[in-house]
Design an enzyme around this catalytic site. Structure first.
Site, PDB file in Angstrom:
ATOM      1  N   HIS A 153       1.191  -1.509  -0.469  1.00 41.83           N
ATOM      2  CA  HIS A 153       0.201   0.241  -0.022  1.00 41.83           C
ATOM      3  C   HIS A 153       0.669   1.636  -0.173  1.00 41.83           C
ATOM      4  O   HIS A 153       0.764   2.076  -0.794  1.00 41.83           O
ATOM      5  CB  HIS A 153      -0.995   0.560   1.323  1.00 41.83           C
ATOM      6  CG  HIS A 153      -2.536  -0.683   0.887  1.00 41.83           C
ATOM      7  ND1 HIS A 153      -2.107  -2.192   1.009  1.00 41.83           N
ATOM      8  CD2 HIS A 153      -3.309  -0.399   0.978  1.00 41.83           C
ATOM      9  CE1 HIS A 153      -3.336  -3.110   0.862  1.00 41.83           C
ATOM     10  NE2 HIS A 153      -3.805  -2.092   0.975  1.00 41.83           N
ATOM     11  N   HIS A 207       1.025  -3.752   9.133  1.00 40.65           N
ATOM     12  CA  HIS A 207       2.271  -3.717   8.334  1.00 40.65           C
ATOM     13  C   HIS A 207       3.677  -2.589   9.793  1.00 40.65           C
ATOM     14  O   HIS A 207       2.410  -1.622  11.126  1.00 40.65           O
ATOM     15  CB  HIS A 207       2.766  -2.778   8.083  1.00 40.65           C
ATOM     16  CG  HIS A 207       2.482  -3.448   6.432  1.00 40.65           C
ATOM     17  ND1 HIS A 207       2.965  -4.406   5.970  1.00 40.65           N
ATOM     18  CD2 HIS A 207       1.416  -2.982   5.397  1.00 40.65           C
ATOM     19  CE1 HIS A 207       2.743  -4.858   4.171  1.00 40.65           C
ATOM     20  NE2 HIS A 207       1.421  -3.244   4.537  1.00 40.65           N
TER      21      HIS A 207
END
Length: 253
Positions: A153, A207
């Site tokens: 992303h 993450h």
């Protein structure tokens, strides 16, 4: 699978899994980043190149009516292709580098234990590591839970936003004078959206901060390469400089 179990947040006497954060849905989906990022850039390229060719740029002397329109149309097609190809190539490069990192380094996501759903009867933490596969969750979700580094992303968001900033600076600022008031606002919005997307990956427990940092650097580096190193842009600059000289000569006459 190797699962490191250690102290998180400096809580003395309280040992919790390092990857034991709860699973959360993504605030910004990958499909949304692809849709908004690629669509906005392609529409921007189409708009800027049309303005450059049909509004700002003047065809060479002797080009009149249909002949001049055909000349401009052919140059518009060239500039559109020459601007779009580096953007698409840079996107492929950013995704490729990101995928290489994911499938070679990998790393467990912060919510890995939530999707792993380990059978604790087979977990022996005496050595500090769990080596055997003890997961009972969905295999597809577990596989994705091992692909934390780098953040896809973040690399995508910073690629499309950085490309937009550099493209506008390179193509729009020198030739479309009224746009100079709008360009800083567009650039600021693009960078804020990219930063929000990257930070949401941390708050969503998708993450680690270093994953996001690495992904962002990949995206920025790919955008810089697409804007400054590909020959299509240098050829466009050469043609545009010729058009500027032509316009200046026409004004003098």
């Amino acid at each position: 699978m190797q699962l490191n179990v250690g102290k998180v947040g400096g809580n003395a006497g309280k040992t919790v899994p390092e990857y034991g954060y709860p699973y959360r849905q993504s605030t910004v989906s990958a499909a949304l980043v692809y849709l908004v990022g690629y669509t906005s850039n392609l529409v921007l390229i189409l708009t800027v190149e049309w303005l450059v060719v049909f509004v700002y740029w003047k065809a060479p002397r002797g080009s009149r009516c249909v002949r001049g329109l055909l000349y401009k149309s052919s140059f518009f097609f060239y500039s559109l292709v020459a601007s779009s190809l580096p953007f698409m190539f840079g996107g492929i490069m950013s995704m490729s580098i990101t995928d290489v990192g994911k499938f070679t380094v990998g790393r467990l996501r912060p919510h890995f234990i939530s999707v792993c759903q380990p059978n604790w009867n087979y977990v022996n933490c005496s050595s500090g590591y769990v080596i055997n596969d003890v997961c009972t969750g969905d295999p597809t979700t577990i596989r994705d839970g091992r692909l934390s580094f780098p953040s896809g992303h973040s690399s995508l968001a910073f690629y499309v936003s950085t490309f937009m900033v550099l493209y506008l600076h390179k193509r729009a600022s020198p030739v479309i004078r009224p746009a100079r008031l709008i360009i800083p606002i567009i650039n600021l919005i693009a960078l804020i959206l990219a930063l929000f997307t990257a930070l949401s990956r941390i708050s969503d427990n998708k993450h680690h901060p270093t994953d996001v940092l690495a992904g962002s650097l990949i995206g920025i580096g790919s955008a810089c390469y697409a804007n400054y190193l590909l020959p299509q842009f240098r050829q466009l600059d050469k043609l545009d400089s010729t058009s500027v000289e032509t316009e200046t000569d026409n004004e003098e006459d």
